[in-house]
Scaffold this motif. Structure first.
Motif, PDB file in Angstrom:
ATOM      1  N   GLU A 192     -19.836  10.359   1.959  1.00 21.05           N
ATOM      2  CA  GLU A 192     -19.191  11.465   1.257  1.00 21.05           C
ATOM      3  C   GLU A 192     -17.835  11.816   1.875  1.00 21.05           C
ATOM      4  O   GLU A 192     -16.868  12.122   1.167  1.00 21.05           O
ATOM      5  N   ARG A 193     -17.764  11.752   3.201  1.00 22.73           N
ATOM      6  CA  ARG A 193     -16.504  12.082   3.882  1.00 22.73           C
ATOM      7  C   ARG A 193     -15.422  11.057   3.541  1.00 22.73           C
ATOM      8  O   ARG A 193     -14.266  11.408   3.291  1.00 22.73           O
ATOM      9  N   THR A 194     -15.804   9.783   3.514  1.00 21.00           N
ATOM     10  CA  THR A 194     -14.841   8.733   3.179  1.00 21.00           C
ATOM     11  C   THR A 194     -14.404   8.847   1.725  1.00 21.00           C
ATOM     12  O   THR A 194     -13.212   8.733   1.411  1.00 21.00           O
ATOM     13  N   SER A 195     -15.335   9.071   0.808  1.00 25.76           N
ATOM     14  CA  SER A 195     -15.011   9.211  -0.607  1.00 25.76           C
ATOM     15  C   SER A 195     -14.035  10.361  -0.831  1.00 25.76           C
ATOM     16  O   SER A 195     -13.063  10.241  -1.592  1.00 25.76           O
ATOM     17  N   SER A 209      -9.841  11.856   7.678  1.00 25.63           N
ATOM     18  CA  SER A 209     -11.090  12.497   7.256  1.00 25.63           C
ATOM     19  C   SER A 209     -11.398  13.727   8.101  1.00 25.63           C
ATOM     20  O   SER A 209     -11.977  14.691   7.614  1.00 25.63           O
ATOM     21  N   SER A 210     -10.989  13.709   9.368  1.00 26.77           N
ATOM     22  CA  SER A 210     -11.256  14.848  10.248  1.00 26.77           C
ATOM     23  C   SER A 210     -10.490  16.095   9.812  1.00 26.77           C
ATOM     24  O   SER A 210     -10.883  17.215  10.154  1.00 26.77           O
ATOM     25  N   GLU A 211      -9.406  15.915   9.058  1.00 20.00           N
ATOM     26  CA  GLU A 211      -8.647  17.049   8.553  1.00 20.00           C
ATOM     27  C   GLU A 211      -9.077  17.436   7.143  1.00 20.00           C
ATOM     28  O   GLU A 211      -9.149  18.617   6.805  1.00 20.00           O
ATOM     29  N   VAL A 212      -9.366  16.447   6.315  1.00 17.76           N
ATOM     30  CA  VAL A 212      -9.735  16.721   4.926  1.00 17.76           C
ATOM     31  C   VAL A 212     -11.120  17.343   4.842  1.00 17.76           C
ATOM     32  O   VAL A 212     -11.336  18.324   4.128  1.00 17.76           O
ATOM     33  N   VAL A 213     -12.077  16.764   5.576  1.00 24.56           N
ATOM     34  CA  VAL A 213     -13.440  17.297   5.569  1.00 24.56           C
ATOM     35  C   VAL A 213     -14.113  16.928   6.890  1.00 24.56           C
ATOM     36  O   VAL A 213     -14.653  15.834   7.043  1.00 24.56           O
ATOM     37  N   GLY A 214     -14.035  17.829   7.853  1.00 26.17           N
ATOM     38  CA  GLY A 214     -14.579  17.568   9.179  1.00 26.17           C
ATOM     39  C   GLY A 214     -16.078  17.760   9.212  1.00 26.17           C
ATOM     40  O   GLY A 214     -16.591  18.663   9.885  1.00 26.17           O
ATOM     41  N   VAL A 237       0.834  -1.197   0.000  1.00 25.79           N
ATOM     42  CA  VAL A 237       0.000   0.000   0.000  1.00 25.79           C
ATOM     43  C   VAL A 237       0.874   1.254   0.000  1.00 25.79           C
ATOM     44  O   VAL A 237       1.867   1.339   0.718  1.00 25.79           O
ATOM     45  N   GLU A 238       0.482   2.232  -0.829  1.00 20.05           N
ATOM     46  CA  GLU A 238       1.244   3.481  -0.954  1.00 20.05           C
ATOM     47  C   GLU A 238       0.555   4.668  -0.294  1.00 20.05           C
ATOM     48  O   GLU A 238       1.171   5.702  -0.058  1.00 20.05           O
ATOM     49  N   ALA A 239      -0.742   4.523  -0.022  1.00 22.21           N
ATOM     50  CA  ALA A 239      -1.503   5.623   0.576  1.00 22.21           C
ATOM     51  C   ALA A 239      -2.615   5.030   1.435  1.00 22.21           C
ATOM     52  O   ALA A 239      -3.170   3.979   1.120  1.00 22.21           O
ATOM     53  N   VAL A 240      -2.944   5.737   2.530  1.00 21.79           N
ATOM     54  CA  VAL A 240      -3.970   5.255   3.455  1.00 21.79           C
ATOM     55  C   VAL A 240      -4.919   6.406   3.801  1.00 21.79           C
ATOM     56  O   VAL A 240      -4.479   7.503   4.167  1.00 21.79           O
ATOM     57  N   ALA A 241      -6.211   6.127   3.675  1.00 21.02           N
ATOM     58  CA  ALA A 241      -7.245   7.058   4.127  1.00 21.02           C
ATOM     59  C   ALA A 241      -7.846   6.506   5.413  1.00 21.02           C
ATOM     60  O   ALA A 241      -8.249   5.342   5.466  1.00 21.02           O
ATOM     61  N   ILE A 242      -7.884   7.323   6.455  1.00 22.87           N
ATOM     62  CA  ILE A 242      -8.449   6.911   7.734  1.00 22.87           C
ATOM     63  C   ILE A 242      -9.755   7.668   7.946  1.00 22.87           C
ATOM     64  O   ILE A 242      -9.766   8.906   7.951  1.00 22.87           O
ATOM     65  N   CYS A 243     -10.836   6.925   8.108  1.00 23.67           N
ATOM     66  CA  CYS A 243     -12.155   7.556   8.254  1.00 23.67           C
ATOM     67  C   CYS A 243     -12.977   6.770   9.265  1.00 23.67           C
ATOM     68  O   CYS A 243     -13.527   5.713   8.944  1.00 23.67           O
ATOM     69  N   PHE A 244     -13.032   7.275  10.488  1.00 19.33           N
ATOM     70  CA  PHE A 244     -13.777   6.611  11.552  1.00 19.33           C
ATOM     71  C   PHE A 244     -15.144   7.273  11.750  1.00 19.33           C
ATOM     72  O   PHE A 244     -15.316   8.472  11.492  1.00 19.33           O
ATOM     73  N   LEU A 245     -16.069   6.483  12.217  1.00 24.82           N
ATOM     74  CA  LEU A 245     -17.413   6.970  12.492  1.00 24.82           C
ATOM     75  C   LEU A 245     -17.360   8.114  13.514  1.00 24.82           C
ATOM     76  O   LEU A 245     -16.696   8.001  14.552  1.00 24.82           O
ATOM     77  N   HIS A 246     -18.023   9.213  13.193  1.00 26.17           N
ATOM     78  CA  HIS A 246     -18.163  10.387  14.069  1.00 26.17           C
ATOM     79  C   HIS A 246     -16.836  11.088  14.377  1.00 26.17           C
ATOM     80  O   HIS A 246     -16.757  11.858  15.344  1.00 26.17           O
ATOM     81  N   SER A 247     -15.816  10.855  13.567  1.00 28.96           N
ATOM     82  CA  SER A 247     -14.528  11.515  13.847  1.00 28.96           C
ATOM     83  C   SER A 247     -14.591  13.018  13.618  1.00 28.96           C
ATOM     84  O   SER A 247     -13.704  13.743  14.069  1.00 28.96           O
ATOM     85  N   TYR A 248     -15.609  13.501  12.932  1.00 29.80           N
ATOM     86  CA  TYR A 248     -15.755  14.948  12.758  1.00 29.80           C
ATOM     87  C   TYR A 248     -16.048  15.633  14.086  1.00 29.80           C
ATOM     88  O   TYR A 248     -15.806  16.831  14.232  1.00 29.80           O
TER      89      TYR A 248
END
Length: 692
Positions: free
Chosen positions: A204-207, A193-198, A157-168
């Motif tokens: 939508e946030r994960t995408s 995800s909390s930094e890219v789109v809180g 893996v070269e890149a990782v997206a982290i997106c947890f429920l309610h992390s905003y």
């Protein structure tokens, strides 16, 4: 050395456009070269060298380069990004593929959905859980994350997206996991995800987070090459990047959040229209930008383009909303049509002529370019109809072949349908006009606007060629064609301020808002924005803050953007916010809101610096005749080809006027004035066409 030059660069699907402006005098020079899709930085370098030669200035005199690019969009569409994994909350691995219940085509049983950037085998779960208010229900187990890091390494893996429920509401779990992965996977890009789109809404946030990290390495490499090219040319210019929202940001921000650049090129065209509208006292415009690959339409209201907080990329069905990957990021709202000069005309399975969405682009290009393209395009049709001069394309630097255009149209369209070449060319031309007019009308209606009340602002290499017919179909009575319209979007880069926008989701009914919490959220976002602007050199007293909130009637699925007052908010603010909601609701839906409660989903802040002062002054041209010749041009209402005067745009002066039919030529674009048109040159050298 006096660093007085600013440069704006726009990379399109067919051409790379550039403008060089001397801030001291307002004098400007423009350049246009074919885009180099294999490495866009090569085309940028060529255009920059050409522009500096025209200006007679060394690269050392450039103080800033503002740039917009389709690189992010292309990388996602072509799936040329990094091998990307998703790390999410246990039980939510497939949420990105389940998406929404909505089907963009209810009756297509073979419907194709957009494929997530992370395939299922690269989607991993962590047994952690936050509650909706951000409190911890199940903490992160570091041992589980360390084991996951080994799996990611084995998968390459070269890149990782982290997106947890309610992390905003609470980003701590995402930060914990990111810290462990960063330590064990050096060189792997990680986006939270909390930094890219809180913001609320997991899908939508994960995408959006996946798209951001997927292209990060590509964007970093491209910006590094671009910066290196400037250095090699001898420039110490500051490189700034256009955001989809119409603001500009530093290279550091663009490297961290490349997903915010997806619509950067089209955004500049809308800003150019808004700038010109304010300049001439016409704050409401319908911006129509038609280039080599696509056409874009955007409403300009009160001198500002409309903004949306969600759009799509990589649609399975290009013009069907819901068939693409959703991106939650601020963007200038526009509608895009596959109707550029390079759009390919063909006959569909029903024997009907269709144009686009496929484009010949810059390689191989339209048939008339002689670069290997054999299929007929809109540019080929415009050439056959006499709207373009084969010996004055790009000011004569690039010869195009009418014979090749006629041959392509004859072979692919005219002969199969039993038409003449001229009939086929006119059908292509007018079909594109009808498509663009239809899209513009729908775009206006969706926003509760009457398109007939908006003068048409035409830019792009092909925009002024088609603007007259588009206006005629729409019932628009006035067209505004700026000087150097063919590179018009580059002006938008130089008119944009440094700006950053922020969002925090904090659900509340309007009558139950905890205003202390909201004041703290706004203070946090505004403080972050002011810090970024200060680091970019913007004085504190020149910072502007704008607040909005995403509001809706109780139980609705979608929100509208409502302005929120500045200063400290409290119970006294409820009535003011309610009035603002009712005003926006009435403007949009033409009716009063029903008597139901209002709820607020997210709170937004735009922090921006001052708009750059931009006063363009055209260089004086040596004396010459306004009319440089005459040629047959096709106008069906006049019986076909009609002897038509050809005007030299560079010899027109303020106050000059003439009636249609007429053609006005400049190096990067051509304006076609139909028989009902009356053209006048205003004090800013815009060509104003009124349809009688």
């Amino acid at each position: 050395m006096d660093r007085r030059l600013r440069v704006g660069i726009d990379i399109g699907g067919t051409f790379t456009d550039l403008i060089v402006v001397d801030d001291r005098t307002g004098t400007f020079w423009v350049a246009k070269t074919l885009t180099t899709p294999d490495d866009p930085a090569v085309g940028v370098r060529r255009a920059l060298i050409q522009g500096l030669e025209l200006a007679g200035s060394p690269a050392e005199q450039i103080q800033a380069v503002i740039h917009g690019t389709t690189l992010v969009t292309n990388a996602i569409i072509e799936r040329k990004g990094d091998k990307t994994a998703l790390v999410t909350t246990k039980g939510f691995r497939d949420a990105i593929e389940i998406a929404r219940e909505h089907r963009f085509d209810m009756y297509d049983i073979f419907i194709e959905r957009p494929k997530p950037i992370a395939p299922r085998r690269l989607r991993f779960e962590i047994d952690e859980r936050l509650l909706a208010d951000g409190t911890v229900y199940r903490p992160v187990d570091p041992a589980e994350v360390e084991a996951l890091a080994e799996r990611l390494r084995r998968e390459g893996v070269e890149a990782v997206a982290i997106c947890f429920l309610h992390s905003y509401r609470n980003p701590e779990h995402e930060r914990q996991v990111a810290a462990i992965l960063a330590e064990r996977l050096p060189g792997v890009r990680i986006s939270l995800s909390s930094e890219v789109v809180g913001e609320i809404r997991e899908y939508e946030r994960t995408s959006t987070t996946l798209a951001n990290v997927y292209v990060q390495r590509i964007v970093e490499g491209y910006l590094d090459r671009l910066q290196r090219s400037l250095t090699e040319l001898g420039s110490r210019a500051r490189l700034l990047i256009m955001l989809s929202s119409g603001g500009i940001c530093t290279v550091e921000t663009a490297r961290r959040f490349p997903v915010r650049l997806i619509e950067s090129g089209p955004a500049a065209g809308a800003l150019a229209a808004a700038y010109t509208g304010r300049l001439v006292g016409t704050p409401n415009l319908l911006a129509f930008d038609m280039g080599g690959t696509t056409a874009k339409v955007c409403l300009i209201d009160n001198g500002r383009p409309m903004i949306t907080t969600e759009f799509e990329v990589d649609r399975v069905y290009r013009f069907k909303k819901g068939s693409g990957l959703p991106i939650k990021a601020s963007s200038i709202e526009m509608i895009e049509i596959g109707a550029g000069g390079g759009s390919i005309a063909h006959i569909d399975q029903f024997g009907l002529i269709k144009v686009g969405p496929d484009s010949a682009g810059s390689q191989p290009g339209p048939a008339c370019y002689g670069l290997g393209g054999t299929r007929p395009t809109v540019t080929d049709a415009d050439l056959v109809l006499g709207y373009l001069d084969p010996d004055f394309f790009l000011g004569g630097e690039m010869h195009i072949s009418r014979e090749a255009a006629e041959e392509a149209i004859e072979r692919e369209i005219a002969r199969p349908l039993g038409m003449s070449v001229i009939e086929a060319a006119w059908s292509i031309h007018q079909l594109v006009n009808e498509n663009m007019a239809s899209a513009a009308r729908i775009h206006a209606v969706e926003h509760g606007k009457d398109v007939r009340a908006y003068p048409l602002f035409a830019s792009g290499g092909a925009g002024p060629v088609h603007a007259y017919r588009v206006a005629e179909i729409l019932g628009v009575r006035q067209i505004l064609c700026p000087f150097a319209a063919g590179v018009g979007s580059t002006i938008g880069f130089l008119a944009a301020p440094l700006a950053f926008d922020f969002v925090r989701s904090a659900y509340a009914r309007l009558d139950q808002v905890d205003w202390d919490t909201i004041n703290a959220l706004y203070a946090e976002m505004e403080g972050e924005g002011r810090t970024l602007l200060a680091a970019s050199g913007v004085p504190e007293d020149q910072v502007t803050v704008t607040r909005t909130a995403d509001m809706r009637l109780l139980g609705q699925a979608h929100e509208i953007s409502v302005p929120i007052p500045l200063g400290v908010l409290g119970p006294q603010s409820e009535a003011e916010v309610l009035r603002a909601f009712e005003t926006v609701y009435r403007d949009l839906y033409k009716r009063a809101r029903p008597g139901v409660p209002i709820e607020i989903m997210s709170w937004r802040v735009l922090v921006s610096g001052p708009e750059p002062e931009l006063r363009l002054r055209r260089q004086e041209q040596s004396g010459g005749a306004r009319q440089k010749g005459e040629r047959p041009v096709y106008f069906p209402e006049l019986g076909g080809f009609h002897p038509t005067p050809i005007y030299d745009r560079y010899q027109l002066r303020p106050g000059d006027c003439f009636d249609g039919p007429a053609v006005v030529e400049e190096r990067e674009s051509t304006v076609v004035v139909g028989p009902r048109g009356h053209a006048t040159v205003d004090e800013h050298l815009n060509l104003v066409i009124r349809l009688e």
